[in-house]
Design a protein around this motif. Structure first.
Motif, PDB file in Angstrom:
ATOM      1  N   ASP A  76      78.886  27.596  97.356  1.00 35.14           N
ATOM      2  CA  ASP A  76      78.077  28.444  98.255  1.00 35.14           C
ATOM      3  C   ASP A  76      78.638  28.400  99.674  1.00 35.14           C
ATOM      4  O   ASP A  76      78.750  29.411 100.355  1.00 35.14           O
ATOM      5  CB  ASP A  76      76.618  27.963  98.286  1.00 35.14           C
ATOM      6  N   TRP A  90      76.774  23.544  95.900  1.00 34.80           N
ATOM      7  CA  TRP A  90      76.722  23.718  97.340  1.00 34.80           C
ATOM      8  C   TRP A  90      78.118  23.961  97.921  1.00 34.80           C
ATOM      9  O   TRP A  90      78.301  24.804  98.799  1.00 34.80           O
ATOM     10  CB  TRP A  90      76.064  22.506  98.008  1.00 34.80           C
ATOM     11  N   SER A  95      70.573  27.556  96.965  1.00 38.74           N
ATOM     12  CA  SER A  95      71.367  27.045  95.836  1.00 38.74           C
ATOM     13  C   SER A  95      70.428  26.836  94.647  1.00 38.74           C
ATOM     14  O   SER A  95      69.235  26.614  94.824  1.00 38.74           O
ATOM     15  CB  SER A  95      72.014  25.707  96.186  1.00 38.74           C
TER      16      SER A  95
END
Ligand SMILES: *Cc1c(COP(=O)(O)O)cnc(C)c1O
Length: 274
Positions: free
Chosen positions: A151, A148, A92
């Motif tokens: 992702d 996050w 990330s």
């Protein structure tokens, strides 16, 4: 961490009327990639009652693969808290870290509102509003966790698991290449994701030479490789945390490194500089 030495240290603290209340196990050390053994430390926790934290900033990413979690961090689900930097191995963008507290939703509230925060937060009697402010580390900062979340949505645990397993395979490959290339040697055996190695020159020159080699590779725009001390030896530290890296890029990296190293070794004799 050597568990026997930890226990000795705890006994010393107790003997001096101290309270051993916190133990941090590193799950993937920054330089060598070593994982502290959680199971014997968990056994000690039962006896001495400390809080056991796992620092997985770097190596905690192994949790994404069930197989690697068992290999490197057996007992992980039993520790009290755990950190992982999603901006390291998991890719990330900076910054994105998590701190997980195990089965204790009181801890944050207690730790973060030790003073009187009622002017701002009133907890659950606040008209049925879930007040996240009282359990936030960052109060009015940006929402780093959104990166996050996206992702995670996109790659999923299986996708990250495959990525981490692939990184480990590439690390094994890199180590194997180092063992095959006469100009290179491992400085410490690889135990996980970190590869600490040197370009081989006489031992008394090795630290300076490898630092010079690293600077030279950087100035020529070839690569920027990590530098770290293992004991008294200054070593090159290869980490793989980029999904574009494959075996052929590792081959190319070593070829460039060795040819630059050869050149530098010759220049060293004639006292030229990069
Ligand atoms: C990078 C690293 C840290 C520091 O993490 P930050 O998120 O930058 O504070 C701590 N421990 C280990 C083992 C690391 O590799």
């Amino acid at each position: 961490m050597i568990p026997e030495l930890l226990e000795q240290a705890i006994i010393t603290v107790l003997a001096n009327d101290g309270l051993p209340f916190f133990v941090a196990a590193t799950l993937g050390t920054t330089v060598r990639g070593a994982y502290d053994p959680l199971l014997p430390i968990l056994k000690m926790r039962k006896e001495y009652g400390f809080w056991l934290h796992g620092d997985g900033a770097w190596g905690g990413a192994a949790m994404m693969s069930d197989r690697l979690r068992e290999q490197f961090m057996p007992g992980l689900h039993e520790i009290d808290s755990f950190t992982c930097d999603f901006h390291k191995m998991l890719g990330s963008s900076l910054m994105c870290n998590v701190l997980l507290i195990n089965n204790s939703n009181q801890t944050f509230g207690t730790a973060l509102t030790a003073g009187d925060g009622t002017y701002l937060f009133r907890g659950s009697d606040d008209n049925d509003v879930d007040n996240l402010g009282s359990v936030s580390l960052q109060c009015g900062r940006r929402v780093d966790s959104l990166k996050w979340f996206l992702d995670w949505k996109y790659y999923g645990k299986a996708g990250f698991g495959r990525r981490i397993e692939n990184y480990l395979e590439l690390c094994k490959y890199a180590e194997q290449r180092i063992d095959e290339i006469p100009e290179l040697e491992m400085v410490t055996p690889r135990t996980s994701f970190n590869i600490c190695f040197q370009y081989v020159v006489p031992q008394n020159l090795a630290s300076d030479f490898n630092e010079k080699l690293r600077t030279c590779l950087y100035h020529r725009g070839i690569t920027l490789i990590g530098l770290a001390d293992v004991g008294s030896r200054r070593t090159l530290r290869l980490l793989i945390a980029n999904t574009n890296v494959d075996k052929s890029s590792i081959d190319r990296f070593f070829e460039e490194l060795v040819s630059t190293g050869r050149e530098l070794a010759l220049e060293e004799i004639s006292h030229a500089t990069c």
